[in-house]
Design an enzyme around this catalytic site. Structure first.
Site, PDB file in Angstrom:
ATOM      1  N   ASP A   2      48.886  58.754  65.546  1.00  0.00           N
ATOM      2  CA  ASP A   2      48.053  57.791  64.835  1.00  0.00           C
ATOM      3  C   ASP A   2      48.904  57.057  63.801  1.00  0.00           C
ATOM      4  O   ASP A   2      49.432  57.664  62.876  1.00  0.00           O
ATOM      5  CB  ASP A   2      46.918  58.549  64.126  1.00  0.00           C
ATOM      6  CG  ASP A   2      45.960  57.610  63.424  1.00  0.00           C
ATOM      7  OD1 ASP A   2      45.064  57.073  64.096  1.00  0.00           O
ATOM      8  OD2 ASP A   2      46.128  57.389  62.203  1.00  0.00           O
ATOM      9  N   HIS A  57      41.078  48.611  60.714  1.00  0.00           N
ATOM     10  CA  HIS A  57      41.364  49.668  59.736  1.00  0.00           C
ATOM     11  C   HIS A  57      40.227  49.843  58.711  1.00  0.00           C
ATOM     12  O   HIS A  57      39.906  50.955  58.311  1.00  0.00           O
ATOM     13  CB  HIS A  57      42.678  49.364  59.022  1.00  0.00           C
ATOM     14  CG  HIS A  57      43.386  50.573  58.511  1.00  0.00           C
ATOM     15  ND1 HIS A  57      44.750  50.686  58.448  1.00  0.00           N
ATOM     16  CD2 HIS A  57      42.912  51.753  58.044  1.00  0.00           C
ATOM     17  CE1 HIS A  57      45.072  51.859  57.958  1.00  0.00           C
ATOM     18  NE2 HIS A  57      43.984  52.534  57.706  1.00  0.00           N
ATOM     19  N   TYR A  92      50.773  51.606  57.363  1.00  0.00           N
ATOM     20  CA  TYR A  92      51.538  52.836  57.058  1.00  0.00           C
ATOM     21  C   TYR A  92      53.048  52.618  57.104  1.00  0.00           C
ATOM     22  O   TYR A  92      53.808  53.481  56.686  1.00  0.00           O
ATOM     23  CB  TYR A  92      51.211  53.972  58.042  1.00  0.00           C
ATOM     24  CG  TYR A  92      49.765  54.375  58.161  1.00  0.00           C
ATOM     25  CD1 TYR A  92      48.824  54.011  57.209  1.00  0.00           C
ATOM     26  CD2 TYR A  92      49.344  55.153  59.239  1.00  0.00           C
ATOM     27  CE1 TYR A  92      47.500  54.387  57.344  1.00  0.00           C
ATOM     28  CE2 TYR A  92      48.023  55.539  59.375  1.00  0.00           C
ATOM     29  CZ  TYR A  92      47.107  55.147  58.424  1.00  0.00           C
ATOM     30  OH  TYR A  92      45.800  55.529  58.569  1.00  0.00           O
ATOM     31  N   LYS A 103      46.441  50.323  63.983  1.00  0.00           N
ATOM     32  CA  LYS A 103      45.297  49.696  63.299  1.00  0.00           C
ATOM     33  C   LYS A 103      45.661  48.342  62.716  1.00  0.00           C
ATOM     34  O   LYS A 103      46.781  48.131  62.264  1.00  0.00           O
ATOM     35  CB  LYS A 103      44.803  50.606  62.169  1.00  0.00           C
ATOM     36  CG  LYS A 103      44.641  52.044  62.586  1.00  0.00           C
ATOM     37  CD  LYS A 103      43.996  52.905  61.518  1.00  0.00           C
ATOM     38  CE  LYS A 103      44.119  54.372  61.906  1.00  0.00           C
ATOM     39  NZ  LYS A 103      45.371  54.986  61.471  1.00  0.00           N
TER      40      LYS A 103
HETATM   41  N1  LIG Z   1      41.552  55.217  59.322  1.00  0.00           N
HETATM   42  C1  LIG Z   1      41.772  55.462  58.054  1.00  0.00           C
HETATM   43  O1  LIG Z   1      41.321  54.718  57.159  1.00  0.00           O
HETATM   44  C2  LIG Z   1      42.602  56.667  57.681  1.00  0.00           C
HETATM   45  C3  LIG Z   1      42.595  57.116  56.342  1.00  0.00           C
HETATM   46  C4  LIG Z   1      43.357  58.234  56.032  1.00  0.00           C
HETATM   47  C5  LIG Z   1      44.098  58.882  57.011  1.00  0.00           C
HETATM   48  N2  LIG Z   1      44.115  58.406  58.297  1.00  0.00           N
HETATM   49  C6  LIG Z   1      44.930  59.065  59.355  1.00  0.00           C
HETATM   50  O2  LIG Z   1      44.640  60.459  59.386  1.00  0.00           O
HETATM   51  C7  LIG Z   1      45.832  61.217  59.180  1.00  0.00           C
HETATM   52  C8  LIG Z   1      45.498  62.530  58.494  1.00  0.00           C
HETATM   53  O3  LIG Z   1      44.806  62.348  57.272  1.00  0.00           O
HETATM   54  P1  LIG Z   1      45.435  62.607  55.837  1.00  0.00           P
HETATM   55  O4  LIG Z   1      46.897  62.363  55.894  1.00  0.00           O
HETATM   56  O5  LIG Z   1      44.622  61.869  54.858  1.00  0.00           O
HETATM   57  O6  LIG Z   1      45.166  64.109  55.492  1.00  0.00           O
HETATM   58  P2  LIG Z   1      45.119  65.600  56.061  1.00  0.00           P
HETATM   59  O7  LIG Z   1      45.681  65.706  57.427  1.00  0.00           O
HETATM   60  O8  LIG Z   1      43.754  66.066  55.769  1.00  0.00           O
HETATM   61  O9  LIG Z   1      46.064  66.325  55.005  1.00  0.00           O
HETATM   62  C9  LIG Z   1      47.424  66.083  54.898  1.00  0.00           C
HETATM   63  C10 LIG Z   1      47.998  66.960  53.775  1.00  0.00           C
HETATM   64  O10 LIG Z   1      47.788  68.339  54.104  1.00  0.00           O
HETATM   65  C11 LIG Z   1      49.047  69.021  54.119  1.00  0.00           C
HETATM   66  N3  LIG Z   1      48.985  70.021  55.194  1.00  0.00           N
HETATM   67  C12 LIG Z   1      49.031  69.816  56.544  1.00  0.00           C
HETATM   68  N4  LIG Z   1      48.913  70.976  57.214  1.00  0.00           N
HETATM   69  C13 LIG Z   1      48.782  71.949  56.274  1.00  0.00           C
HETATM   70  C14 LIG Z   1      48.637  73.345  56.339  1.00  0.00           C
HETATM   71  N5  LIG Z   1      48.595  73.997  57.509  1.00  0.00           N
HETATM   72  N6  LIG Z   1      48.563  74.034  55.169  1.00  0.00           N
HETATM   73  C15 LIG Z   1      48.619  73.394  53.967  1.00  0.00           C
HETATM   74  N7  LIG Z   1      48.739  72.059  53.834  1.00  0.00           N
HETATM   75  C16 LIG Z   1      48.828  71.345  54.995  1.00  0.00           C
HETATM   76  C17 LIG Z   1      50.095  67.953  54.361  1.00  0.00           C
HETATM   77  O11 LIG Z   1      51.321  68.317  53.775  1.00  0.00           O
HETATM   78  P3  LIG Z   1      52.690  68.505  54.657  1.00  0.00           P
HETATM   79  O12 LIG Z   1      52.971  67.193  55.335  1.00  0.00           O
HETATM   80  O13 LIG Z   1      53.687  68.827  53.598  1.00  0.00           O
HETATM   81  O14 LIG Z   1      52.420  69.625  55.595  1.00  0.00           O
HETATM   82  C18 LIG Z   1      49.471  66.769  53.611  1.00  0.00           C
HETATM   83  O15 LIG Z   1      49.741  66.876  52.223  1.00  0.00           O
HETATM   84  C19 LIG Z   1      46.729  60.254  58.390  1.00  0.00           C
HETATM   85  O16 LIG Z   1      48.096  60.622  58.426  1.00  0.00           O
HETATM   86  C20 LIG Z   1      46.429  58.950  59.099  1.00  0.00           C
HETATM   87  O17 LIG Z   1      47.158  58.880  60.318  1.00  0.00           O
HETATM   88  C21 LIG Z   1      43.349  57.328  58.645  1.00  0.00           C
END
Ligand SMILES: NC(=O)c1ccc[n+]([C@@H]2O[C@H](COP(=O)([O-])OP(=O)(O)OC[C@H]3O[C@@H](n4cnc5c(N)ncnc54)[C@H](OP(=O)(O)O)[C@@H]3O)[C@@H](O)[C@H]2O)c1
Length: 320
Positions: free
Chosen positions: A51, A119, A56, A86
């Site tokens: 994704d 997005h 990004y 996106k």
């Molecule tokens: N469409 C939209 O508007 C939108 C908005 C936000 C996000 N997204 C997409 O969704 C993806 C994921 O969402 P997100 O990045 O907001 O958050 P997430 O996946 O909920 O959380 C990411 C955080 O959790 C940590 N983490 C991952 N695995 C872990 C584990 N097993 N134990 C402890 N900590 C852990 C990561 O650190 P480390 O990297 O250090 O492991 C990072 O700090 C994004 O990268 C993006 O591609 C889309």
């Protein structure tokens, strides 16, 4: 060891979406150092769904990693991967959609995307920066922007199209006029913001839900520690010998959605894949369903007295 990630058909073209996807939004945005190596490792581990987004700045390193993975034979063909990108809000103008997608495809070194998403339900002036000023906020003309998205499918540049951050109300409006209905709504979803109403609505309308921030997006501007600090999840994780992250990812997977998690840490990338050979009990699911609900993501930069959304409530159509 490579893990097998379950898939589900999405949209009308027969392509399946891997139900655990790999997010590439590192906060602060644009911090993509080492992303190529990280994606190669993710592919070795079994991740097939990536994704990304124009916003990004991760499209180029992801594209380099895909090209390298094909060269190394880590995947047999491009078709074995599911790539989502996106459209950023400054390209959410009818005539700018196809050129924006072509630019993303150039960055990714790809001929087509599996999924192209709007997005945000938001339009910015073309010159706007990622963090917009008040004068950049323009009315969002959904029907016209969506026509541009539909053209992407007609040109064969995207297999599926969809939206992100759409409320039930906006989805309903779009479904009423779209010639190609949105295949996906990618939204914030995790045990502390479960999106029950939106999921029911999407189920009824045949729109697949993708869950972003399944771990609460800890450490980002749009996320919080609420998931990782949740006492109920902590208790379940301890009792089951799992981590809070695994319990959260497993919970989201069991709701029938695809889950987009982000980790750039090799140990956690693998840990997050170990969610498919066990399940949560009915009692555990009950406990999770009673967790107090708080929406995390508040797109404050899109809210202004001078813009189309005057308040966060208005942005989410009161669905908070
Ligand atoms: N469409 C939209 O508007 C939108 C908005 C936000 C996000 N997204 C997409 O969704 C993806 C994921 O969402 P997100 O990045 O907001 O958050 P997430 O996946 O909920 O959380 C990411 C955080 O959790 C940590 N983490 C991952 N695995 C872990 C584990 N097993 N134990 C402890 N900590 C852990 C990561 O650190 P480390 O990297 O250090 O492991 C990072 O700090 C994004 O990268 C993006 O591609 C889309």
């Amino acid at each position: 060891m490579a893990y097998n990630i379950p898939q589900l058909p999405v949209g009308s073209n027969g392509k399946s979406i891997p139900l655990l996807g790999f997010g590439t939004a590192e906060y602060p945005l644009g911090n993509t150092e080492n992303l190529k190596e990280i994606v190669l490792r993710a592919i070795e581990l079994g991740y097939r769904h990536f994704d990304t987004a124009a916003a990004y700045q991760s499209e180029k390193p992801l594209g380099e990693a895909i090209a390298e993975a094909l060269k190394l034979g880590l995947v047999k063909s491009r078709d074995d991967l599911f790539i989502t990108s996106k459209l950023w809000c400054n390209d959410a103008h009818r005539e700018r959609v196809v050129p924006a997608l072509r630019n993303s495809l150039r960055n990714l070194q790809l001929e087509y995307l599996d999924l192209y998403l709007l997005h945000w339900p938001m339009t910015l002036r073309p010159e706007a920066e990622i963090l917009p000023k008040e004068e950049d906020l323009l009315p969002f003309e959904m029907e016209f922007v969506w026509e541009g998205m539909e053209e992407c499918v007609k040109l064969g540049l995207a297999k599926c199209i969809g939206v992100c951050n759409f409320s039930c109300k906006k989805l309903d409006k779009l479904l009423a006029t779209a010639k190609i209905p949105p295949a996906v709504d990618q939204v914030e979803m995790n045990p502390v913001w479960q999106q029950k109403k939106l999921r029911e609505f999407c189920m009824e309308k045949g729109v697949h839900v993708s869950a972003y921030s399944p771990l609460g997006g800890r450490g980002t501007a749009w996320g919080s520690n609420r998931v990782m600090d949740c006492e109920v999840l902590h208790q379940i994780a301890t009792a089951r010998g799992k981590t809070i992250a695994q319990v959260s990812l497993r919970w989201a997977y069991e709701q029938g959605v695809s889950v987009i998690m982000k980790s750039f840490n090799y140990e956690r990338m693998e840990q997050n894949l170990r969610i498919f050979d066990w399940s949560l009990s009915p009692e555990e699911l009950q406990k999770i369903s009673r967790i107090p609900q708080v929406r995390g993501c508040a797109p404050l930069g899109f809210i202004s007295d001078k813009g189309p959304y005057k308040s966060i409530e208005e942005f989410w159509d009161g669905e908070i």
